[in-house]
Design an enzyme around this catalytic site. Structure first.
Site, mmCIF file in Angstrom:
data_model
loop_
_atom_site.group_PDB
_atom_site.id
_atom_site.type_symbol
_atom_site.label_atom_id
_atom_site.label_comp_id
_atom_site.label_asym_id
_atom_site.label_seq_id
_atom_site.Cartn_x
_atom_site.Cartn_y
_atom_site.Cartn_z
ATOM 1 N N GLY A 153 0.812 -1.206 0.000
ATOM 2 C CA GLY A 153 0.000 0.000 0.000
ATOM 3 C C GLY A 153 0.840 1.247 0.000
ATOM 4 O O GLY A 153 2.005 1.230 -0.394
ATOM 5 N N LYS A 207 0.034 4.760 7.363
ATOM 6 C CA LYS A 207 0.314 3.610 6.505
ATOM 7 C C LYS A 207 -1.004 2.911 6.206
ATOM 8 O O LYS A 207 -1.719 2.516 7.125
ATOM 9 C CB LYS A 207 1.251 2.622 7.203
ATOM 10 C CG LYS A 207 2.706 3.031 7.253
ATOM 11 C CD LYS A 207 3.552 1.872 7.774
ATOM 12 C CE LYS A 207 5.017 2.209 7.822
ATOM 13 N NZ LYS A 207 5.846 1.062 8.259
ATOM 14 N N ASP A 266 16.095 -4.735 10.522
ATOM 15 C CA ASP A 266 16.181 -4.046 9.229
ATOM 16 C C ASP A 266 16.706 -2.626 9.425
ATOM 17 O O ASP A 266 16.154 -1.659 8.894
ATOM 18 C CB ASP A 266 14.829 -4.031 8.524
ATOM 19 C CG ASP A 266 14.950 -3.708 7.033
ATOM 20 O OD1 ASP A 266 16.045 -3.919 6.472
ATOM 21 O OD2 ASP A 266 13.956 -3.250 6.441
#
Length: 471
Positions: free
Chosen positions: A152, A169, A263
């Site tokens: 998205g 988000k 990450d």
């Protein structure tokens, strides 16, 4: 989870624009050009670990592999505008599926063609009224697109009743389920509810509709660390020291909470209006227990620890390797290992690292400690955890109590004209229409729905609420 990676048609092109631009950045003094210190890491690291890495820990967490290529940040500019525009077109074509049921973002509101619901949370254990301050899509005005990922987009939004600016988000359930990423998405939401730290972006609200999940977070509009690194070429040691200290503080907080980020990279580190770093994107984060290892292959290739590349299980020490790669990149202008995905992984496991002579002895020592190929010998992996990093001589000038109270001011502040300023975001995103791509309905069976109990409202007495309410 919204991926921080755009789809790229030709994998061989990934990293070439990035490498080219950083190689043309600020150079060290002429006296040391081309004069690199080649470390014999066999002396520092010892022999390669044996194949069996399960001696002290139980292998756990069998998860889908998620390996990203170097790309743009979800809430910041991309590496190279022309390249990101090309990737953006590819991503849009990939995600615009032909479906019957449509939900789209348009203007001030988000509309579902067949059914509108402000908060269609399928929580069976509690009603929306039991969650104080629960919100829905009708409570926000959509302003701009500021990022896009695999599931998205990310929007700059304004909450209608308070006029506060947030990042939202918006993630498609059908894509999440299709890619088998529901557990990652649930973990990201759950982890964000447990974090309250001055250098970590906060989740303010979460909710869902029939087709999408929504995370409403702090809008940090100073750009991301890569954006500033890209423009400055490399950072002076005094500036890199403050940034690294704030990152160490944030990662230490995560580890104390039993969370691995997995990450860490410049694209996942934002800068606020005062120049402080803000760690974001917990899409690959994982809760862990001591003496257990995660056995998944995940992260962004350039920042992966050797134990992740080998697939023999990893723990929180993998984050400290990534911090070492981040520091190396801040001080030299590029990560130590470049090339194709396969080449980078080979180099991570086998190659020596070259440290430029213009770095201080203290910086050399810290990098050697963080970039130990054997995780049990890596700085930060011992019983005292992050404390041995904080006590390193490179951080001698840092007052950690003042730093964590945000009283240590970085020497650089990004150009920000106000809370709604988007000057530090790539125009390839901000010029994009807020019209979202179609989404199909996921499995409607409540028993099979992995997104129950998704609604969340952050309590008002969080750290950032106290420190930013008067800005």
């Amino acid at each position: 989870m919204v991926s921080s990676q755009c789809s790229v048609a030709n994998k061989n092109q990934t990293g070439k624009p990035f490498q080219k631009h950083l190689s043309l950045s600020i150079s060290p003094p002429k006296s040391v050009l081309g004069d690199n210190l080649e470390l014999q890491f066999s002396d520092v690291f010892g022999p390669m670990p044996e194949a069996n890495s399960e001696e002290a820990c139980d292998v756990a967490y069998d998860e889908p592999a998620v390996v990203y290529s170097r790309s743009h940040s979800l809430v910041g500019p991309s590496l190279v505008v022309s390249h990101s525009l090309k990737m953006n077109k590819l991503t849009l074509r990939e995600t615009e599926d032909s479906v019957d049921l449509v939900e789209c973002v348009e203007g001030e509101s988000i509309k579902e063609n067949d059914e509108f619901s402000g908060n269609d949370d399928t929580d069976s254990e509690k009603s929306p009224e039991e969650v104080s301050g629960v919100v829905g899509i009708e409570d926000f005005e959509v302003l701009k697109v500021v990022g896009q990922g695999a599931f998205g987009k990310v929007y700059q939004v304004r909450k209608k009743d308070t006029s506060e600016i947030y990042a939202m988000k918006v993630m498609r359930k059908d894509k999440i389920v299709e890619k088998n990423h529901a557990e990652y998405m649930k973990a990201e939401r759950d982890i964000l509810t447990k974090i309250d730290h001055p250098f970590i972006v906060q989740l303010k609200y979460s909710f869902q509709t029939k087709y999408r999940l929504y995370l409403v977070l702090d809008f940090i509009n100073g750009g991301h660390l890569f954006f500033q690194l890209y423009h400055q070429g490399l950072f002076r040691e005094d500036l890199a020291r403050v940034y690294t200290a704030e990152i160490v503080s944030a990662v230490s907080h995560l580890h104390e909470k039993g969370i691995m980020h997995r990450d860490l990279k410049p694209e996942n580190i934002l800068m606020d209006v005062d120049g402080h770093v803000m760690l974001t994107d917990f899409g690959l984060a994982k809760e862990f227990e001591e003496n257990t290892r995660s056995n998944s292959m995940c992260g962004t290739t350039e920042y992966m620890a050797p134990e992740i590349v080998r697939g023999k299980g990893h723990d929180k020490a993998a984050d400290w390797w990534s911090v070492g790669i981040l520091l190396y990149e801040m001080l030299t202008g590029k990560p130590p290992f470049l090339g194709s995905k396969g080449k980078i992984q080979q180099k991570i496991v086998k190659d020596k690292i070259k440290l430029p002579q213009f770095l201080s002895n203290e910086a050399h020592a810290l990098l050697k400690g963080l970039l130990q190929k054997e995780p049990e010998r890596r700085l930060g992996s011992g019983p005292s955890g992050a404390e041995e990093i904080k006590k390193h001589k490179w951080f001698k000038a840092i007052n950690w109590k003042k730093l964590e109270a945000r009283e240590v001011q970085p020497s650089f502040k990004p150009a920000v004209s106000g809370r709604q300023c988007i000057a530090n975001f790539d125009k390839c995103w901000t010029d994009m229409s807020v019209l979202d791509s179609p989404a199909s309905s996921p499995n409607s069976d409540a028993k099979a729905n992995p997104f129950t109990n998704f609604t969340y409202v952050r309590p008002p007495h969080s750290f950032l609420h106290r420190t930013t309410s008067n800005l």
